[in-house]
Design a protein around this motif. Structure first.
Motif, PDB file in Angstrom:
ATOM      1  N   ARG A 181      38.299  45.021  33.465  1.00  0.00           N
ATOM      2  CA  ARG A 181      36.883  44.820  33.185  1.00  0.00           C
ATOM      3  C   ARG A 181      36.291  43.871  34.228  1.00  0.00           C
ATOM      4  NH1 ARG A 181      36.970  43.814  26.595  1.00  0.00           N
ATOM      5  NH2 ARG A 181      37.732  45.926  26.001  1.00  0.00           N
ATOM      6  N   PRO A 182      35.933  44.429  35.398  1.00  0.00           N
ATOM      7  CA  PRO A 182      35.342  43.571  36.435  1.00  0.00           C
ATOM      8  C   PRO A 182      33.949  43.113  36.017  1.00  0.00           C
ATOM      9  CG  PRO A 182      35.277  45.866  37.100  1.00  0.00           C
ATOM     10  CD  PRO A 182      36.049  45.837  35.819  1.00  0.00           C
ATOM     11  N   PRO A 183      33.468  41.973  36.554  1.00  0.00           N
ATOM     12  CA  PRO A 183      32.118  41.506  36.218  1.00  0.00           C
ATOM     13  C   PRO A 183      31.073  42.417  36.852  1.00  0.00           C
ATOM     14  CG  PRO A 183      33.048  40.167  37.959  1.00  0.00           C
ATOM     15  CD  PRO A 183      34.138  41.086  37.510  1.00  0.00           C
ATOM     16  N   PRO A 184      29.852  42.456  36.288  1.00  0.00           N
ATOM     17  CA  PRO A 184      28.780  43.257  36.890  1.00  0.00           C
ATOM     18  C   PRO A 184      28.521  42.824  38.331  1.00  0.00           C
ATOM     19  CG  PRO A 184      28.142  42.465  34.710  1.00  0.00           C
ATOM     20  CD  PRO A 184      29.411  41.767  35.055  1.00  0.00           C
ATOM     21  N   ALA A 185      28.109  43.745  39.166  1.00  0.00           N
ATOM     22  CA  ALA A 185      27.907  43.461  40.595  1.00  0.00           C
ATOM     23  C   ALA A 185      26.946  42.297  40.815  1.00  0.00           C
ATOM     24  CB  ALA A 185      27.397  44.713  41.303  1.00  0.00           C
ATOM     25  N   ARG A 232      26.464  39.842  38.823  1.00  0.00           N
ATOM     26  CA  ARG A 232      26.927  38.613  38.147  1.00  0.00           C
ATOM     27  C   ARG A 232      28.388  38.351  38.529  1.00  0.00           C
ATOM     28  NH1 ARG A 232      25.218  38.451  31.972  1.00  0.00           N
ATOM     29  NH2 ARG A 232      25.404  36.211  32.405  1.00  0.00           N
ATOM     30  N   ALA A 233      28.605  38.293  39.844  1.00  0.00           N
ATOM     31  CA  ALA A 233      29.968  38.208  40.378  1.00  0.00           C
ATOM     32  C   ALA A 233      30.679  36.910  39.990  1.00  0.00           C
ATOM     33  CB  ALA A 233      29.931  38.337  41.897  1.00  0.00           C
ATOM     34  N   ARG A 234      29.909  35.913  39.553  1.00  0.00           N
ATOM     35  CA  ARG A 234      30.552  34.655  39.199  1.00  0.00           C
ATOM     36  C   ARG A 234      31.229  34.707  37.837  1.00  0.00           C
ATOM     37  NH1 ARG A 234      26.580  29.710  41.199  1.00  0.00           N
ATOM     38  NH2 ARG A 234      26.576  30.248  43.424  1.00  0.00           N
ATOM     39  N   LEU A 235      30.933  35.734  37.061  1.00  0.00           N
ATOM     40  CA  LEU A 235      31.596  35.882  35.767  1.00  0.00           C
ATOM     41  C   LEU A 235      33.064  36.228  35.985  1.00  0.00           C
ATOM     42  CD1 LEU A 235      28.911  37.853  33.702  1.00  0.00           C
ATOM     43  CD2 LEU A 235      29.493  35.427  33.548  1.00  0.00           C
ATOM     44  N   PRO A 236      33.922  35.946  35.011  1.00  0.00           N
ATOM     45  CA  PRO A 236      35.357  36.203  35.196  1.00  0.00           C
ATOM     46  C   PRO A 236      35.688  37.689  35.233  1.00  0.00           C
ATOM     47  CG  PRO A 236      34.900  35.493  32.953  1.00  0.00           C
ATOM     48  CD  PRO A 236      33.631  35.305  33.710  1.00  0.00           C
ATOM     49  N   TYR A 237      36.777  37.999  35.924  1.00  0.00           N
ATOM     50  CA  TYR A 237      37.352  39.346  35.944  1.00  0.00           C
ATOM     51  C   TYR A 237      38.384  39.367  34.825  1.00  0.00           C
ATOM     52  CZ  TYR A 237      39.122  43.671  38.081  1.00  0.00           C
ATOM     53  OH  TYR A 237      39.470  44.977  38.339  1.00  0.00           O
ATOM     54  N   ARG A 238      38.257  40.332  33.892  1.00  0.00           N
ATOM     55  CA  ARG A 238      39.146  40.381  32.741  1.00  0.00           C
ATOM     56  C   ARG A 238      40.009  41.639  32.774  1.00  0.00           C
ATOM     57  NH1 ARG A 238      34.479  37.853  30.370  1.00  0.00           N
ATOM     58  NH2 ARG A 238      35.062  35.828  29.479  1.00  0.00           N
ATOM     59  N   ILE A 239      41.271  41.452  32.385  1.00  0.00           N
ATOM     60  CA  ILE A 239      42.209  42.578  32.290  1.00  0.00           C
ATOM     61  C   ILE A 239      42.829  42.541  30.906  1.00  0.00           C
ATOM     62  CG2 ILE A 239      44.304  43.621  33.238  1.00  0.00           C
ATOM     63  CD1 ILE A 239      43.665  42.221  35.877  1.00  0.00           C
ATOM     64  N   LEU A 256      43.773  38.820  30.200  1.00  0.00           N
ATOM     65  CA  LEU A 256      44.059  38.016  31.383  1.00  0.00           C
ATOM     66  C   LEU A 256      42.726  37.726  32.072  1.00  0.00           C
ATOM     67  CD1 LEU A 256      47.130  39.963  32.845  1.00  0.00           C
ATOM     68  CD2 LEU A 256      47.064  38.261  31.010  1.00  0.00           C
ATOM     69  N   THR A 257      42.446  36.470  32.359  1.00  0.00           N
ATOM     70  CA  THR A 257      41.146  36.073  32.898  1.00  0.00           C
ATOM     71  C   THR A 257      41.306  35.495  34.298  1.00  0.00           C
ATOM     72  OG1 THR A 257      40.467  35.499  30.648  1.00  0.00           O
ATOM     73  CG2 THR A 257      39.056  34.747  32.445  1.00  0.00           C
ATOM     74  N   TYR A 258      40.546  36.043  35.249  1.00  0.00           N
ATOM     75  CA  TYR A 258      40.602  35.577  36.640  1.00  0.00           C
ATOM     76  C   TYR A 258      39.202  35.188  37.114  1.00  0.00           C
ATOM     77  CZ  TYR A 258      45.289  37.646  37.006  1.00  0.00           C
ATOM     78  OH  TYR A 258      46.616  37.958  36.832  1.00  0.00           O
ATOM     79  N   PHE A 259      39.128  34.111  37.870  1.00  0.00           N
ATOM     80  CA  PHE A 259      37.871  33.699  38.500  1.00  0.00           C
ATOM     81  C   PHE A 259      38.031  33.763  40.018  1.00  0.00           C
ATOM     82  CE2 PHE A 259      37.716  31.800  34.328  1.00  0.00           C
ATOM     83  CZ  PHE A 259      36.378  31.894  33.950  1.00  0.00           C
ATOM     84  N   HIS A 260      37.026  34.314  40.692  1.00  0.00           N
ATOM     85  CA  HIS A 260      36.985  34.347  42.159  1.00  0.00           C
ATOM     86  C   HIS A 260      38.203  35.054  42.746  1.00  0.00           C
ATOM     87  CE1 HIS A 260      33.751  31.537  41.484  1.00  0.00           C
ATOM     88  NE2 HIS A 260      34.583  30.633  40.981  1.00  0.00           N
ATOM     89  N   VAL A 261      38.646  36.129  42.126  1.00  0.00           N
ATOM     90  CA  VAL A 261      39.757  36.934  42.639  1.00  0.00           C
ATOM     91  C   VAL A 261      39.247  38.358  42.828  1.00  0.00           C
ATOM     92  CG1 VAL A 261      42.103  37.773  42.269  1.00  0.00           C
ATOM     93  CG2 VAL A 261      41.441  35.497  41.443  1.00  0.00           C
ATOM     94  N   LYS A 262      39.533  38.954  43.978  1.00  0.00           N
ATOM     95  CA  LYS A 262      39.021  40.281  44.284  1.00  0.00           C
ATOM     96  C   LYS A 262      39.706  41.350  43.430  1.00  0.00           C
ATOM     97  CE  LYS A 262      37.681  39.238  49.053  1.00  0.00           C
ATOM     98  NZ  LYS A 262      37.845  39.589  50.489  1.00  0.00           N
ATOM     99  N   GLY A 263      38.892  42.340  43.011  1.00  0.00           N
ATOM    100  CA  GLY A 263      39.404  43.410  42.168  1.00  0.00           C
ATOM    101  C   GLY A 263      40.480  44.244  42.842  1.00  0.00           C
TER     102      GLY A 263
END
Length: 709
Positions: A88-92, A94-101, A112-119
C-alpha cells in the motif's frame, strides 16, 4: 613513533577492503570509529579493522524466539515467518506518508511500515505471495499490530542471519546495525592471532582465552545479558590497562633520564622563620619529597593533590624560595587574574623578607606595566613571577627558569604547559590541584608522575557546618543571612542558571538574575552578581569589589568554583543543590572556610529528591574530607568526568571502566613493574609481545604526549 610490527598488518588494513564499504559507508565509519586518542601525526583518520573489532556491542537482541503474529507482544522484538499479502504505497501527492505492506501468518495480519523508502526496493525485497522471515519491534497503531522498519527481512533459506542472538552496536547516521553486524563478521575473519603477552599462569588462573578469541566472543554474545560475557571483556580490559601502564612507565623512565637544574637546599631555616605560621607535618613531608626531587639532578614532574585550604600554595612558595636561593627563577601560574593578584599580594611580602623579588604579570596590567615586568624577568632581577595566561606570550623570556608551578593544573591545556616548560632548560614542574582524585583514576591518568597528597588542613581551619534545607524555608534562610551580613560577614549565593526561560526550564529552577532581584529587595547595593556570560573584565571587577569589601553578598553561577579566595566569606548558599555533582558541591563549599572564622554551607533543595541526589547531599553533610568525597563521587557517578575538566591527551578506554576494573588496574601496574624489572628494554620474547600490545592500542601516541608534557 615506534615502527608498527608487521604482524599487526591485518589489524591496520583499511576498512574499505570489506565487502559493502563504499564511499558512503566509509564516511559513516570514519565518524563512528575515530579512535579516542590524540592523532599527534596530524594525519587524517582512515577507519581500519583494528578500530572495527574494538567497536564492541553495548547490548544484544535475542532473535531466536520465533513468534506468531497473535502471540507477539507490543514492545517485544519478534521474529516471525510471514507471507506478503499486499503493498500500500502512499498517494503520489502525499509521498511523506508511510509505505505500508500487509503480511500474515496462520494467526493473523501485521503491517510493515516504512518511511522514505522507495517502492521499487520494497517490491524487490518483499514480493507479494512470497514468504519471508522478518524481525523487529512490535507496536500498535490504529488497533492493528505494526512493525515499523523491520530490522531484518530475509528469505526463509537465509533464516540463520536472523535466528540468533544479535549484538547491538553504537551507530551513526548512514550505517545500520544489520550492516555493522555483517561488516564485523568479515573483519573478525580477517584479523590474525597475536603472540601472547600474558603469562600462561595468569591465563589459566583467570580462565582467559587469547586476544583474538576474546574479541570474537564479545561480538558473538551467547545471551542478551552482556555482563555474562565477563571473561572476554575482562581479558580485553586488562590488555588495555596493561598497555596504558606500559606507556606511563616508559614516559616516567624517559623523564627520569632527563637532566634538569640541580637545586641545593639553602637558607631553609630563614624561610621557615619568615613564615607567619608553622608548617603542618603533612606540609613538611610533601616539601621534603619535592626538595629531594630538586636536589637529584633529574627533572621533577610532581602532582600535588590537596583539598581546598590544605596549604598547597605555601609548599609552592617554599620551593620557589629554594630555587631563588640558588640563583634561579620560578613562575607560579594562576588560573585567573584575581587569584594571581591575591597570590602576589600574599607572597610578595614573604619574598621581600627573604631578600627576593616577586612580581606579577597579567593581561589586565597596562602595556607599560607588562613591558616593565617582562624586562625584570628577562634580566633575572625578578626571582619569582606570579602570572596568568599572559606568561605564555612569546615576548616573555626568562634568564634562568628552573621551576614551573601550575595551580589548578586542569585549567591549563597540555600544549600551554609545554609552552611554559620550553621557556627554560627542562625546568622542574609542580602541578597542583584542589580536586581530589580517586586512587584508581590517579593510577590511570597520572601514573607517569610522582604524586604527593596533603590530606590535613592547617591549624585553626574549622570544619564547615553543612546543612540541607528545603526550598520551602527560603524566607528563614534569607532572615538568617540578613543577621550575618549585619555583623559584617560576606556570603555567596550560587544558582544553577543565568536567567530563567520558562518555556525550556522547570519554573522552580533558580536563576541568577531572578535571585539577584529578590535579594536586592532585602540587601540593596550590598549584592553583586557574576556569571559566565559576563565579559571577563566585568566579572573580575565584581569579584574585586566583593573581595575588597564594597559588597557583602555575591550571587553567582559555578564560575566561582575555583580561583576565588576571599577569607572573609563565611556563608555559602547553594540553591537547587540536588542538581549539582558531589565534587562540584564540595568545590563550591570550599569557597568558604578559608579564614579563621566558623563557616557554614546551606544546601537548598527542591522535593522530591532522587535517591542518588539524597546520597550526594548526605555525603556533604557528613564529611569535609575531599578525598572521601572524591571516592564517593566516583562510586556514585562512575568514571564519567570525575576530573571536572577532561584532560587533553588522556586516554578514553574501549574495554576498561576505571571504577569497575580497579582490580585489573592494580594487576596491570604490578605486572608492568615486574616485566620491566626483568626486561627493561622489552627485548625478550614476552617484551616483544608487549611492544606489539602497545602498538595495537596506539599507546605510542599517548606515551609521546606524556613524555612531552
Amino acid at each position: 613513533m615506534a615502527v608498527r610490527p608487521s604482524i599487526l598488518y591485518p589489524y591496520f588494513r583499511a576498512a574499505t577492503i570489506l565487502k559493502g564499504v563504499g564511499p558512503v559507508t566509509r564516511k559513516a565509519l570514519t565518524r563512528l570509529l575515530t579512535p579516542p586518542r590524540p592523532l599527534i601525526d596530524n594525519m587524517p583518520y582512515e577507519p581500519v579493522l583494528r578500530d572495527m573489532v574494538m567497536h564492541v556491542p553495548t547490548s544484544a537482541v535475542d532473535r531466536r524466539l520465533v513468534s506468531s503474529i497473535a502471540t507477539a507482544n507490543v514492545g517485544d522484538v519478534a521474529s516471525i515467518e510471514v507471507e506478503v499479502v499486499e503493498h500500500r504505497p502512499p498517494p503520489a501527492k502525499r509521498a511523506r506518508l508511510p509505505y505500508r505492506i500487509i503480511v500474515r501468518d496462520m494467526t493473523g495480519a501485521l503491517t510493515l511500515t516504512y518511511f522514505h523508502v522507495k517502492g521499487d526496493y520494497l517490491f524487490k525485497q518483499l514480493p507479494v505471495g512470497e514468504k519471508r522471515l522478518i524481525s523487529g519491534s512490535i507496536e500498535m497503531y490504529d488497533g492493528m499490530k505494526t512493525m515499523p522498519h523491520p530490522d531484518m527481512v530475509v528469505p526463509l533459506h537465509r533464516s540463520h542471519e536472523i535466528l540468533r542472538i544479535m549484538p547491538v552496536y553504537p551507530l551513526t547516521l548512514g550505517i545500520s546495525n544489520r550492516v555493522m553486524v555483517k561488516l564485523m563478521s568479515q573483519a573478525l575473519d580477517l584479523i590474525t592471532a597475536l603472540p601472547e603477552w600474558i603469562g600462561e599462569d595468569v591465563l589459566k588462573r583467570q580462565s582467559w582465552q587469547g586476544f583474538r578469541e576474546s574479541l570474537k566472543q564479545l561480538h558473538n554474545p551467547q545471551t542478551i545479558e552482556l555482563e555474562t560475557e565477563l571473561l572476554p571483556r575482562r581479558r580485553l580490559a586488562y590488555d588495555e590497562l596493561l598497555a596504558n601502564q606500559l606507556a606511563l612507565a616508559f614516559s616516567r623512565q624517559a623523564r627520569q633520564r632527563t637532566q634538569s637544574y640541580k637545586i641545593p637546599v639553602k637558607n631553609k631555616q630563614a624561610l621557615l622563620d619568615a613564615l607567619p605560621f608553622t608548617l603542618t607535618t603533612g606540609q613538611q613531608n610533601v616539601l621534603a619529597e619535592a626538595e629531594q626531587d630538586l636536589t637529584s639532578g633529574e627533572r621533577m614532574i610532581r602532582l600535588l593533590q590537596g583539598d581546598v585550604g590544605s596549604g598547597k600554595t605555601i609548599i609552592a612558595f617554599s620551593l620557589m624560595a629554594q630555587v631563588a636561593a640558588s640563583g634561579f627563577q620560578s613562575v607560579f601560574m594562576a588560573p585567573t587574574d584575581l587569584l594571581a593578584r591575591q597570590h602576589e599580594k600574599n607572597l610578595a611580602p614573604l619574598a621581600e623578607k627573604l631578600g627576593y623579588k616577586l612580581i606579577l604579570l597579567s593581561g589586565k596590567m597596562s602595556k607599560k606595566q607588562q613591558t616593565e615586568a617582562r624586562a625584570l624577568i628577562a634580566s633575572g632581577e625578578a626571582h619569582m613571577l606570579v602570572g596568568t595566561h599572559a606568561v605564555f606570550q612569546e615576548l616573555v623570556g626568562f634568564k634562568k627558569l628552573a621551576l614551573v608551578v601550575v595551580d589548578e593544573q586542569h585549567r591549563f591545556g597540555v600544549e600551554q604547559r609545554l609552552q611554559l616548560a620550553e621557556k627554560g632548560l627542562t625546568p622542574h614542574i609542580l602541578q597542583m590541584t584542589a580536586t581530589p582524585i580517586p586512587r584508581s583514576l590517579a593510577m590511570t591518568y597520572y601514573g607517569d608522575m610522582e604524586v604527593s597528597v596533603l590530606s590535613e588542613k592547617p591549624p585553626g581551619r574549622l570544619p564547615i557546618d553543612t546543612r540541607t534545607v528545603p526550598f520551602s524555608r527560603l524566607d528563614e534562610v534569607i532572615t538568617g543571612l540578613k543577621r550575618a551580613l549585619q555583623q559584617g560577614t560576606k556570603a555567596y549565593w550560587v544558582c544553577p542558571l543565568i536567567e530563567l526561560d520558562t518555556e525550556k526550564e522547570d519554573e522552580e529552577l533558580a536563576a541568577v538574575e531572578d535571585r539577584l532581584r529578590l535579594l536586592q529587595t532585602h540587601f540593596g547595593d550590598k549584592v553583586g552578581m557574576v556569571h559566565g556570560r559576563m565579559k571577563l573584565a566585568e566579572r573580575e571587577e565584581v569579584m574585586k569589589r566583593f573581595a575588597y569589601g564594597e559588597m557583602q553578598l555575591l550571587v553567582a553561577t559555578t564560575v566561582i568554583e575555583v580561583g576565588v579566595d576571599v577569607p572573609e566569606a563565611t556563608i555559602m548558599v547553594i540553591e537547587q543543590a540536588e542538581r549539582f555533582g558531589l565534587a562540584q558541591l564540595h568545590q563550591l563549599r570550599g569557597r568558604v572556610g578559608r579564614g579563621k572564622e566558623a563557616s557554614s554551607c546551606i544546601l537548598l533543595y527542591h522535593s522530591p529528591v532522587s535517591e542518588n541526589a539524597k546520597a550526594r547531599l548526605q555525603v556533604l553533610r557528613e564529611t569535609n574530607d575531599g578525598f572521601v568525597i572524591a571516592e564517593e563521587d566516583f562510586r556514585l557517578r562512575g568514571a564519567g568526568d570525575v576530573l571536572g575538566t577532561r584532560q587533553t591527551g588522556l586516554p578514553d578506554f574501549r574495554f576498561a571502566a576505571i571504577g569497575r576494573d580497579t582490580d585489573l588496574m592494580v594487576m596491570a601496574r604490578d605486572d608492568v613493574r615486574h616485566y620491566l624489572s626483568k626486561d627493561p628494554d622489552l627485548s625478550a620474547p614476552r617484551g616483544q609481545a608487549l611492544r606489539i600490545l602497545l602498538s595495537l592500542f596506539d599507546y605510542e601516541h599517548t606515551a609521546a604526549l606524556l613524555k612531552a608534557a
